[in-house]
Design a protein around this motif. Structure first.
Motif, mmCIF file in Angstrom:
data_model
loop_
_atom_site.group_PDB
_atom_site.id
_atom_site.type_symbol
_atom_site.label_atom_id
_atom_site.label_comp_id
_atom_site.label_asym_id
_atom_site.label_seq_id
_atom_site.Cartn_x
_atom_site.Cartn_y
_atom_site.Cartn_z
ATOM 1 N N ILE A 112 -24.868 2.943 3.817
ATOM 2 C CA ILE A 112 -25.514 4.245 3.955
ATOM 3 C C ILE A 112 -27.017 4.107 3.748
ATOM 4 O O ILE A 112 -27.819 4.656 4.511
ATOM 5 N N GLN A 113 -27.396 3.346 2.732
ATOM 6 C CA GLN A 113 -28.824 3.142 2.483
ATOM 7 C C GLN A 113 -29.482 2.445 3.677
ATOM 8 O O GLN A 113 -30.585 2.814 4.081
ATOM 9 N N LEU A 114 -28.823 1.466 4.259
ATOM 10 C CA LEU A 114 -29.342 0.804 5.449
ATOM 11 C C LEU A 114 -29.461 1.784 6.610
ATOM 12 O O LEU A 114 -30.438 1.762 7.357
ATOM 13 N N TYR A 115 -28.460 2.631 6.762
ATOM 14 C CA TYR A 115 -28.458 3.605 7.849
ATOM 15 C C TYR A 115 -29.667 4.531 7.752
ATOM 16 O O TYR A 115 -30.242 4.919 8.753
ATOM 17 N N PHE A 116 -30.061 4.864 6.536
ATOM 18 C CA PHE A 116 -31.211 5.730 6.321
ATOM 19 C C PHE A 116 -32.500 4.937 6.114
ATOM 20 O O PHE A 116 -33.387 5.337 5.373
ATOM 21 N N GLY A 117 -32.588 3.810 6.773
ATOM 22 C CA GLY A 117 -33.820 3.038 6.809
ATOM 23 C C GLY A 117 -34.191 2.340 5.516
ATOM 24 O O GLY A 117 -35.345 1.969 5.320
ATOM 25 N N GLY A 118 -33.234 2.165 4.618
ATOM 26 C CA GLY A 118 -33.521 1.521 3.339
ATOM 27 C C GLY A 118 -34.063 2.483 2.291
ATOM 28 O O GLY A 118 -34.325 2.096 1.157
ATOM 29 N N TYR A 119 -34.254 3.746 2.683
ATOM 30 C CA TYR A 119 -34.767 4.741 1.745
ATOM 31 C C TYR A 119 -33.651 5.234 0.828
ATOM 32 O O TYR A 119 -32.480 5.101 1.127
ATOM 33 N N GLY A 120 -34.056 5.823 -0.264
ATOM 34 C CA GLY A 120 -33.100 6.318 -1.240
ATOM 35 C C GLY A 120 -32.846 5.260 -2.295
ATOM 36 O O GLY A 120 -33.432 4.172 -2.275
ATOM 37 N N SER A 121 -31.977 5.578 -3.219
ATOM 38 C CA SER A 121 -31.698 4.623 -4.290
ATOM 39 C C SER A 121 -30.228 4.657 -4.681
ATOM 40 O O SER A 121 -29.542 5.656 -4.504
ATOM 41 N N LEU A 122 -29.806 3.527 -5.218
ATOM 42 C CA LEU A 122 -28.442 3.371 -5.734
ATOM 43 C C LEU A 122 -28.524 3.276 -7.242
ATOM 44 O O LEU A 122 -29.437 2.640 -7.779
ATOM 45 N N GLY A 123 -27.594 3.877 -7.911
ATOM 46 C CA GLY A 123 -27.563 3.777 -9.365
ATOM 47 C C GLY A 123 -26.183 4.115 -9.886
ATOM 48 O O GLY A 123 -25.382 4.737 -9.198
#
Length: 145
Positions: free
Chosen positions: A82-93
């Motif tokens: 999902i993070q890749l799909y959104f261009g690497g934006y966002g964060s995982l935690g």
């Protein structure tokens, strides 16, 4: 602590693997992934706007948009996708109270506007239960920009 390190090492390796695969996907595969992700988001995702008291703001409050989706660490690779799909934006935690549960979230207004809104408009199900929630979320987000 060792378990977390091994998991982090595994996650880093799987992210690199899927990053390379994602970059070589055809547009048809990306579209199919978009449909899968929309269904996944329909069931597991959320859109919210938090209201925080801030004296330095014009009206004394601040509205903070956020889109998020969560999974147990066994399915962390889906959140990586999902993070890749959104261009690497966002964060995982992960959560402190439940370290095996991970979330991916976008909080930047610009990132939500650039990545999430067009994605959801394109792939939202015609009979989505979240259609009205998305409409309200998008309307509030437009006021904020």
């Amino acid at each position: 602590m060792k378990k977390h390190y091994k998991w982090q090492e595994y996650r880093d390796n799987i992210s690199v693997k899927y990053t390379k695969e994602y970059q070589s996907w055809t547009s048809k595969q990306k579209k199919q992934w978009g449909h899968y992700l929309a269904g996944f988001w329909e069931g597991e995702g959320s859109m919210s706007i938090s209201i925080t008291k801030r004296n330095h703001q014009k009206f004394g409050i601040q509205l903070l948009p956020k889109v998020s989706i969560g999974q147990d660490q066994d399915a962390l690779f889906i959140l990586d996708w999902i993070q890749l799909y959104f261009g690497g934006y966002g964060s995982l935690g992960n959560r402190k109270k439940k370290p095996s549960f991970w979330t991916y979230h976008l909080q930047s207004r610009a990132s939500i506007q650039k990545y999430f809104i067009p994605f959801y408009e394109n792939y939202l199900f015609k009979r989505s239960g979240k259609r009205e929630t998305f409409r309200i979320f998008k309307e509030i987000l437009n006021w904020l920009l």
